[in-house]
Design a protein around this motif. Structure first.
Motif, PDB file in Angstrom:
ATOM      1  N   VAL A   1      -2.155  -2.338 -10.257  1.00 13.96           N
ATOM      2  CA  VAL A   1      -2.501  -1.702  -8.987  1.00 13.96           C
ATOM      3  C   VAL A   1      -4.006  -1.479  -8.935  1.00 13.96           C
ATOM      4  N   ARG A   2      -4.478  -1.230  -7.730  1.00  9.69           N
ATOM      5  CA  ARG A   2      -5.871  -0.830  -7.528  1.00  9.69           C
ATOM      6  C   ARG A   2      -5.844   0.446  -6.697  1.00  9.69           C
ATOM      7  N   ASP A   3      -6.537   1.457  -7.175  1.00 11.25           N
ATOM      8  CA  ASP A   3      -6.611   2.733  -6.471  1.00 11.25           C
ATOM      9  C   ASP A   3      -7.564   2.649  -5.286  1.00 11.25           C
ATOM     10  N   ILE A   4      -7.291   3.473  -4.284  1.00 13.35           N
ATOM     11  CA  ILE A   4      -8.180   3.622  -3.131  1.00 13.35           C
ATOM     12  C   ILE A   4      -8.350   5.115  -2.882  1.00 13.35           C
ATOM     13  N   SER A   5      -9.578   5.558  -2.711  1.00 11.59           N
ATOM     14  CA  SER A   5      -9.823   6.942  -2.298  1.00 11.59           C
ATOM     15  C   SER A   5     -10.377   6.888  -0.877  1.00 11.59           C
ATOM     16  N   PHE A   6      -9.765   7.658   0.001  1.00 12.08           N
ATOM     17  CA  PHE A   6     -10.126   7.623   1.417  1.00 12.08           C
ATOM     18  C   PHE A   6     -11.043   8.781   1.768  1.00 12.08           C
ATOM     19  N   SER A   7     -12.041   8.489   2.593  1.00 12.34           N
ATOM     20  CA  SER A   7     -13.048   9.472   2.993  1.00 12.34           C
ATOM     21  C   SER A   7     -12.822  10.015   4.391  1.00 12.34           C
TER      22      SER A   7
ATOM     23  N   THR B   1       1.803   2.637 -13.209  1.00 10.35           N
ATOM     24  CA  THR B   1       2.599   3.618 -13.940  1.00 10.35           C
ATOM     25  C   THR B   1       4.082   3.420 -13.615  1.00 10.35           C
ATOM     26  N   ASP B   2       4.943   4.037 -14.385  1.00  9.18           N
ATOM     27  CA  ASP B   2       6.383   3.955 -14.126  1.00  9.18           C
ATOM     28  C   ASP B   2       6.725   4.518 -12.750  1.00  9.18           C
ATOM     29  N   ILE B   3       6.074   5.609 -12.375  1.00  8.55           N
ATOM     30  CA  ILE B   3       6.326   6.219 -11.065  1.00  8.55           C
ATOM     31  C   ILE B   3       5.925   5.258  -9.946  1.00  8.55           C
ATOM     32  N   GLU B   4       4.810   4.584 -10.084  1.00 12.86           N
ATOM     33  CA  GLU B   4       4.360   3.626  -9.058  1.00 12.86           C
ATOM     34  C   GLU B   4       5.310   2.435  -8.958  1.00 12.86           C
ATOM     35  N   ILE B   5       5.809   1.978 -10.076  1.00 11.44           N
ATOM     36  CA  ILE B   5       6.781   0.875 -10.067  1.00 11.44           C
ATOM     37  C   ILE B   5       8.068   1.316  -9.376  1.00 11.44           C
ATOM     38  N   LYS B   6       8.493   2.554  -9.621  1.00 11.41           N
ATOM     39  CA  LYS B   6       9.689   3.083  -8.949  1.00 11.41           C
ATOM     40  C   LYS B   6       9.478   3.175  -7.443  1.00 11.41           C
TER      41      LYS B   6
ATOM     42  N   ARG C   1      11.773   1.220  -4.764  1.00 19.14           N
ATOM     43  CA  ARG C   1      12.472   1.955  -3.702  1.00 19.14           C
ATOM     44  C   ARG C   1      12.160   1.334  -2.343  1.00 19.14           C
ATOM     45  N   ARG C   2      10.904   0.976  -2.115  1.00 15.89           N
ATOM     46  CA  ARG C   2      10.518   0.380  -0.833  1.00 15.89           C
ATOM     47  C   ARG C   2      11.177  -0.971  -0.636  1.00 15.89           C
ATOM     48  N   MET C   3      11.299  -1.752  -1.674  1.00 15.56           N
ATOM     49  CA  MET C   3      11.823  -3.114  -1.565  1.00 15.56           C
ATOM     50  C   MET C   3      13.327  -3.197  -1.829  1.00 15.56           C
ATOM     51  N   LYS C   4      13.963  -2.043  -1.969  1.00 15.18           N
ATOM     52  CA  LYS C   4      15.389  -1.982  -2.304  1.00 15.18           C
ATOM     53  C   LYS C   4      16.264  -2.758  -1.320  1.00 15.18           C
ATOM     54  N   SER C   5      15.953  -2.696  -0.039  1.00 14.24           N
ATOM     55  CA  SER C   5      16.804  -3.350   0.960  1.00 14.24           C
ATOM     56  C   SER C   5      16.779  -4.873   0.849  1.00 14.24           C
ATOM     57  N   THR C   6      15.790  -5.424   0.156  1.00 16.49           N
ATOM     58  CA  THR C   6      15.708  -6.886   0.028  1.00 16.49           C
ATOM     59  C   THR C   6      15.978  -7.370  -1.401  1.00 16.49           C
ATOM     60  N   LYS C   7      16.415  -6.477  -2.269  1.00 18.60           N
ATOM     61  CA  LYS C   7      16.534  -6.858  -3.679  1.00 18.60           C
ATOM     62  C   LYS C   7      17.562  -7.958  -3.925  1.00 18.60           C
TER      63      LYS C   7
ATOM     64  N   LEU D   1       0.844  -1.201   0.000  1.00 18.20           N
ATOM     65  CA  LEU D   1       0.000   0.000   0.000  1.00 18.20           C
ATOM     66  C   LEU D   1       0.876   1.246   0.000  1.00 18.20           C
ATOM     67  N   PHE D   2       0.544   2.180  -0.867  1.00 16.44           N
ATOM     68  CA  PHE D   2       1.231   3.463  -0.934  1.00 16.44           C
ATOM     69  C   PHE D   2       0.185   4.561  -0.830  1.00 16.44           C
TER      70      PHE D   2
END
Length: 161
Positions: free
Chosen positions: A141-147, A111-116, A120-126, A43-44
């Motif tokens: 991915v699946r988008d979420i809009s929070f209320s 998107t490319d930005i989401e893949i990056k 970045r988050r998983m870099k320490s385990t690559k 989740l991002f």
């Protein structure tokens, strides 16, 4: 908790929680109104009360979305020092958990930005073999809009927050 004015704090909490748990819990309800909880490690949160997660492994979330798109996402800060310090002084200086309520959107190509962001988050385990098993070929991915957001209250330990 006002989701718009506290969004930076909410994002900070979710980042801390992810570092201690490596996942958040996403609750949905199926077509028969039975609840289910799914751990999501991808989740991002974006800057506008929205987010997304990579939908490679969840099986119930996509099915439940067809009849009810509502979700509740729980992030708990499980840092041992955060808890020990709070227990020692008798109060939390920050909320130990926050819930976000919202709706799931459609599944779409990342998107490319989401893949990056994922890389970045998983870099320490690559360098680990399991990294490619779990996070390789994350394409959708699946988008979420929070209320709204809700802080978890734990009696006297959170009453000053």
């Amino acid at each position: 908790m006002d989701i718009k004015s506290n969004w930076k704090e909410i994002k900070r909490h979710f980042n801390k929680s992810f570092r201690t748990n490596y996942h958040v819990s996403v609750a949905t309800v199926d077509k028969d109104n039975y609840p289910t909880v799914t751990p999501i490690g991808s989740l991002f949160l974006n800057n506008n009360q929205t987010g997304f997660y990579y939908e490679k492994y969840p099986t119930k979330l996509p099915v439940n979305t067809q009849s009810n798109p509502n979700v509740c996402v729980l992030a708990v800060n499980s840092n041992i020092w955060f808890w020990l310090k709070s227990l020692f002084i008798g109060e939390f200086k920050n909320y130990p958990a926050i819930k976000l309520y919202g709706q799931l959107g459609d599944k779409r190509k990342a998107t490319d930005i989401e893949i990056k962001r994922l890389n970045r988050r998983m870099k320490s385990t690559k360098w680990f073999k399991g990294n490619s098993y779990l996070w390789g070929k994350m394409d959708y991915v699946r988008d979420i809009s929070f209320s709204w957001a809700e802080k978890i209250h734990l009696g006297a330990m959170t009453e000053k927050l």
